[in-house]
Design an enzyme around this catalytic site. Structure first.
Site, PDB file in Angstrom:
ATOM      1  N   ASP A 253      25.992 121.046 -15.084  1.00  0.00           N
ATOM      2  CA  ASP A 253      26.624 121.697 -13.935  1.00  0.00           C
ATOM      3  C   ASP A 253      27.119 123.087 -14.308  1.00  0.00           C
ATOM      4  OD1 ASP A 253      28.647 120.421 -15.567  1.00  0.00           O
ATOM      5  OD2 ASP A 253      30.091 120.846 -13.975  1.00  0.00           O
TER       6      ASP A 253
ATOM      7  N   HIS B  70      26.115 119.922 -20.843  1.00  0.00           N
ATOM      8  CA  HIS B  70      26.320 119.610 -19.428  1.00  0.00           C
ATOM      9  C   HIS B  70      25.449 120.494 -18.544  1.00  0.00           C
ATOM     10  CE1 HIS B  70      28.980 123.098 -18.340  1.00  0.00           C
ATOM     11  NE2 HIS B  70      29.404 122.991 -19.582  1.00  0.00           N
TER      12      HIS B  70
ATOM     13  N   GLU C  12      31.088 118.524 -15.924  1.00  0.00           N
ATOM     14  CA  GLU C  12      31.989 118.959 -16.989  1.00  0.00           C
ATOM     15  C   GLU C  12      32.936 120.042 -16.499  1.00  0.00           C
ATOM     16  OE1 GLU C  12      33.350 121.482 -20.398  1.00  0.00           O
ATOM     17  OE2 GLU C  12      32.170 122.038 -18.643  1.00  0.00           O
ATOM     18  N   GLU C  13      32.436 120.925 -15.657  1.00  0.00           N
ATOM     19  CA  GLU C  13      33.229 122.073 -15.217  1.00  0.00           C
ATOM     20  C   GLU C  13      34.432 121.686 -14.362  1.00  0.00           C
ATOM     21  OE1 GLU C  13      33.066 124.892 -16.365  1.00  0.00           O
ATOM     22  OE2 GLU C  13      31.030 125.296 -17.062  1.00  0.00           O
TER      23      GLU C  13
END
Length: 407
Positions: free
Chosen positions: A80, A78, A173-174
């Site tokens: 981010d 990911h 994702e975060e």
């Protein structure tokens, strides 16, 4: 191989923090800016089928080289970074030949071995940190850099024999939305690995079962001078609810396979209050029991007051991928063998959290998690040893070749 460092530093400098309050997807345009650059880079190293869809997912293919009819393996990371700490104006720096002493950064930030003892495992190695004013972003730009570097090698070094390989780079994702629109069927892999783990050797295929609970409490505001038998203080009701859940099952008192109730937020006044809880457990049965207990507590409070003053909305978020990995344990065997070929000791452990791989596994893409090398994510104490990143690239290369032998 050394390009992994160059790539990581370049990626880390780019502002890609996701935003949990956003209603768009991806949650921030700055992620798309990075994704567009990534598309051009992937095309530049000769990958095929490189595209970015309307949701910001970037996918690409490394065509087979000398191996046909083998399973298609995927590698996913990911782009981010966490909104828990600033990810803007990141200034990565290389600490050469770390000598075991405290690492002093700006703003009084010190990565002190007395508090972060794991850094002593990397004495004599070159380590990358931020400057103390931001997070570093090794979660997960180390994984992005490692996958891109391995792809570059596989595409442009003909001595590596492998089958077809698919790559994916995801946003958000975060904030728990990394796979909301991920098209598993279109991705076309038989199984995949997320490069989103921590220290060297990590291999994870168990994670929490997870639910989120939103609680609204309706109180009754009356002047405190005449409040007897009239006032219902919503904040006190919230405190009552907290006290009825087991204190030993809070995150600060749990470890390993122990689940928890995590009070994420509490706000309000006498008239009304709102709470958010995270409910986590590796065991499906204990996860079920925790949800049942919270419902029981709410029911008891409402019964005490004789009306529905507490409103509970609870929904499952993701599940333990173990149930989906068990039938395909050869996926884990391949990863273990790939690490051993690189003289990396596999450290199999359960994730005390979630992963995109968990949701993907339930969507039909078995997807365990492999180390990317970083430590102390989501804050200014983050660091990543360069040799760990190099080993991660090696492991990807080994997996690619081992999968090619599984017909």
């Amino acid at each position: 191989m050394e390009k992994v460092v160059e790539r990581f530093i370049s990626y880390a400098k780019q502002y890609t923090t996701s935003d949990p309050e956003s209603t768009s997807y991806p949650s921030t345009d700055r992620q798309l800016v990075f994704m567009k650059k990534l598309v051009e880079e992937l095309k530049g190293i000769g990958l095929e089928d490189v595209e970015m869809d309307k949701y910001g997912y970037v996918t690409a293919t490394i065509p087979a080289n000398g191996v046909e009819n083998s399973p298609v393996v995927g590698f996913i990371a990911h782009v981010d970074t966490s909104p828990d700490f600033s990810g803007e104006n990141v200034n990565p720096q290389i600490l050469e030949n770390y000598d075991g002493s405290p690492v002093k950064l700006k703003n009084g930030v010190v990565i002190d071995p007395k508090e972060f003892s794991e850094i002593l495992n990397y004495k004599g190695q070159d380590i990358i940190t931020a400057d103390g004013t931001t997070l570093l972003g090794a979660d997960d730009k180390a994984g992005v850099a490692e996958i891109v570097t391995a792809a570059d090698i596989l595409r442009n070094t003909k001595s590596f024999k492998h089958g077809k390989i698919r790559l994916a780079f995801t946003p958000d994702e975060e904030i728990g939305k990394g796979t909301d629109f991920f098209d598993v069927k279109r991705f076309g892999a038989d199984f995949a690995y997320t490069l989103d783990g921590g220290e060297i050797g990590e291999l994870e295929y168990e994670n929490f079962n997870a639910a989120g609970a939103k609680i609204k409490i309706s109180g009754r505001s009356v002047h405190p001078g005449s409040a007897k038998n009239k006032m219902i203080n919503a904040l006190n009701v919230a405190n009552q609810l907290i006290s009825m859940l087991p204190a030993t099952q809070r995150p600060e008192h749990t470890e390993k396979f122990e689940g928890f109730f995590h009070l994420l937020s509490l706000s309000g006044n006498v008239e009304k209050a709102e709470m958010q809880y995270l409910i986590r457990d590796h065991s499906a049965e204990k996860f079920k029991q925790k949800k049942k207990l919270l419902k029981k507590v709410v029911k008891l409070i409402n019964a005490e007051y004789g009306k529905e003053i507490v409103d509970l909305k609870m929904e499952d978020q993701y599940y333990n991928m173990l149930e989906k990995i068990k039938p395909v344990m050869h996926v884990i065997d391949i990863a273990e063998e790939a690490m051993k070929l690189s003289d990396v000791e596999p450290k199999i452990k359960a994730i005390r959290g979630g992963t995109d791989g968990a949701r993907l596994s339930y969507d039909g893409l078995p997807c365990p998690n492999i180390f990317a090398g970083g430590h102390n994510f989501h804050g200014p104490y983050e660091f990543v040893p360069i040799p760990s990143m190099l080993k991660s690239v090696e492991v990807i290369l080994n997996i690619a070749q081992l999968v090619g032998k599984h017909k």
